[in-house]
Design a protein around this motif. Structure first.
Motif, PDB file in Angstrom:
ATOM      1  N   PRO A  93     -27.156 -22.580 -34.579  1.00 52.20           N
ATOM      2  CA  PRO A  93     -27.433 -23.539 -33.534  1.00 52.20           C
ATOM      3  C   PRO A  93     -26.244 -23.726 -32.602  1.00 52.20           C
ATOM      4  O   PRO A  93     -25.156 -23.277 -32.878  1.00 52.20           O
ATOM      5  N   GLU A  94     -26.478 -24.449 -31.507  1.00 54.79           N
ATOM      6  CA  GLU A  94     -25.450 -24.665 -30.497  1.00 54.79           C
ATOM      7  C   GLU A  94     -24.203 -25.335 -31.040  1.00 54.79           C
ATOM      8  O   GLU A  94     -23.102 -25.063 -30.611  1.00 54.79           O
ATOM      9  N   ILE A  95     -24.356 -26.230 -32.004  1.00 53.28           N
ATOM     10  CA  ILE A  95     -23.197 -26.939 -32.537  1.00 53.28           C
ATOM     11  C   ILE A  95     -22.232 -25.977 -33.215  1.00 53.28           C
ATOM     12  O   ILE A  95     -21.040 -26.212 -33.270  1.00 53.28           O
ATOM     13  N   GLY A  96     -22.733 -24.860 -33.711  1.00 50.78           N
ATOM     14  CA  GLY A  96     -21.872 -23.865 -34.332  1.00 50.78           C
ATOM     15  C   GLY A  96     -20.849 -23.313 -33.365  1.00 50.78           C
ATOM     16  O   GLY A  96     -19.728 -22.985 -33.750  1.00 50.78           O
TER      17      GLY A  96
ATOM     18  N   SER B  12     -17.868 -25.694 -33.251  1.00 53.56           N
ATOM     19  CA  SER B  12     -17.112 -25.913 -34.479  1.00 53.56           C
ATOM     20  C   SER B  12     -15.784 -25.177 -34.515  1.00 53.56           C
ATOM     21  O   SER B  12     -14.858 -25.600 -35.190  1.00 53.56           O
TER      22      SER B  12
ATOM     23  N   PRO C 230     -26.320 -37.118 -37.137  1.00 54.88           N
ATOM     24  CA  PRO C 230     -26.912 -35.816 -37.493  1.00 54.88           C
ATOM     25  C   PRO C 230     -26.089 -35.119 -38.576  1.00 54.88           C
ATOM     26  O   PRO C 230     -24.865 -35.104 -38.529  1.00 54.88           O
ATOM     27  N   SER C 231     -26.762 -34.548 -39.559  1.00 56.00           N
ATOM     28  CA  SER C 231     -26.064 -33.851 -40.641  1.00 56.00           C
ATOM     29  C   SER C 231     -25.273 -32.655 -40.114  1.00 56.00           C
ATOM     30  O   SER C 231     -24.292 -32.244 -40.735  1.00 56.00           O
ATOM     31  N   GLU C 232     -25.641 -32.137 -38.961  1.00 55.80           N
ATOM     32  CA  GLU C 232     -24.941 -30.990 -38.371  1.00 55.80           C
ATOM     33  C   GLU C 232     -23.492 -31.299 -38.028  1.00 55.80           C
ATOM     34  O   GLU C 232     -22.702 -30.384 -37.802  1.00 55.80           O
TER      35      GLU C 232
ATOM     36  N   LEU D 104     -20.716 -29.360 -39.584  1.00 61.35           N
ATOM     37  CA  LEU D 104     -20.317 -28.022 -39.119  1.00 61.35           C
ATOM     38  C   LEU D 104     -19.048 -28.050 -38.278  1.00 61.35           C
ATOM     39  O   LEU D 104     -18.453 -27.009 -38.020  1.00 61.35           O
TER      40      LEU D 104
ATOM     41  N   GLU E 254     -22.630 -34.810 -45.423  1.00 59.81           N
ATOM     42  CA  GLU E 254     -21.994 -33.695 -44.719  1.00 59.81           C
ATOM     43  C   GLU E 254     -20.670 -34.090 -44.069  1.00 59.81           C
ATOM     44  O   GLU E 254     -19.852 -33.217 -43.769  1.00 59.81           O
TER      45      GLU E 254
END
Length: 130
Positions: A1-4, A7, A40-42, A45, A66
């Motif tokens: 995903p975009e959040i990656g 990171s 958000p759990s993301e 990341l 997370e």
């Protein structure tokens, strides 16, 4: 995903006092009477984060486990939201954490869990007004 994509280089993330005004209320007090959103759990990341400041940002519900994946954090500010439950056990992994601010977090359980003892670099812990 975009959040990656974020990171690998994001070190500081700050959302301070997200405020919604309407004709019925001129209050900006930590989202009282407003729709709350979970963190958000993301966010787990974003492993290079040093600072995560989400003060008075209309977050509620459980604090996601997370957040314990953010082992580079030295400052975590969650004050002025409406969290419930306990701090996740994964917080014991935040061994670089020096500053933890949970002031005015409404429904957060006040029992200081033993995991706080694992945070050996912690110099500031704010649990006021809970």
């Amino acid at each position: 995903p975009e959040i990656g994509l974020l990171s690998s280089f994001l070190h500081f993330f700050d959302i301070v006092q997200y405020t919604v005004f309407d004709e019925k209320s001129a209050s900006s007090s930590a989202g009282l009477g407003r729709e709350l959103f979970p963190i958000p759990s993301e966010v787990g990341l974003l492993t290079n984060l040093h600072t995560l400041a989400l003060d008075e940002a209309l977050f509620g519900g459980l604090i996601p486990s997370e957040l314990g994946m953010l082992t580079n954090l030295f400052l975590l500010i969650l004050r002025g939201n409406q969290f419930s439950g306990q701090l996740p056990e994964s917080f014991a992994e935040l061994t670089n954490l020096e500053w933890l601010d949970l002031e005015f977090s409404f429904n957060l359980a006040l029992e200081v869990p033993t995991l706080i003892g694992a945070l050996t670099r912690l110099t500031h812990l704010d649990l006021r007004l809970n």
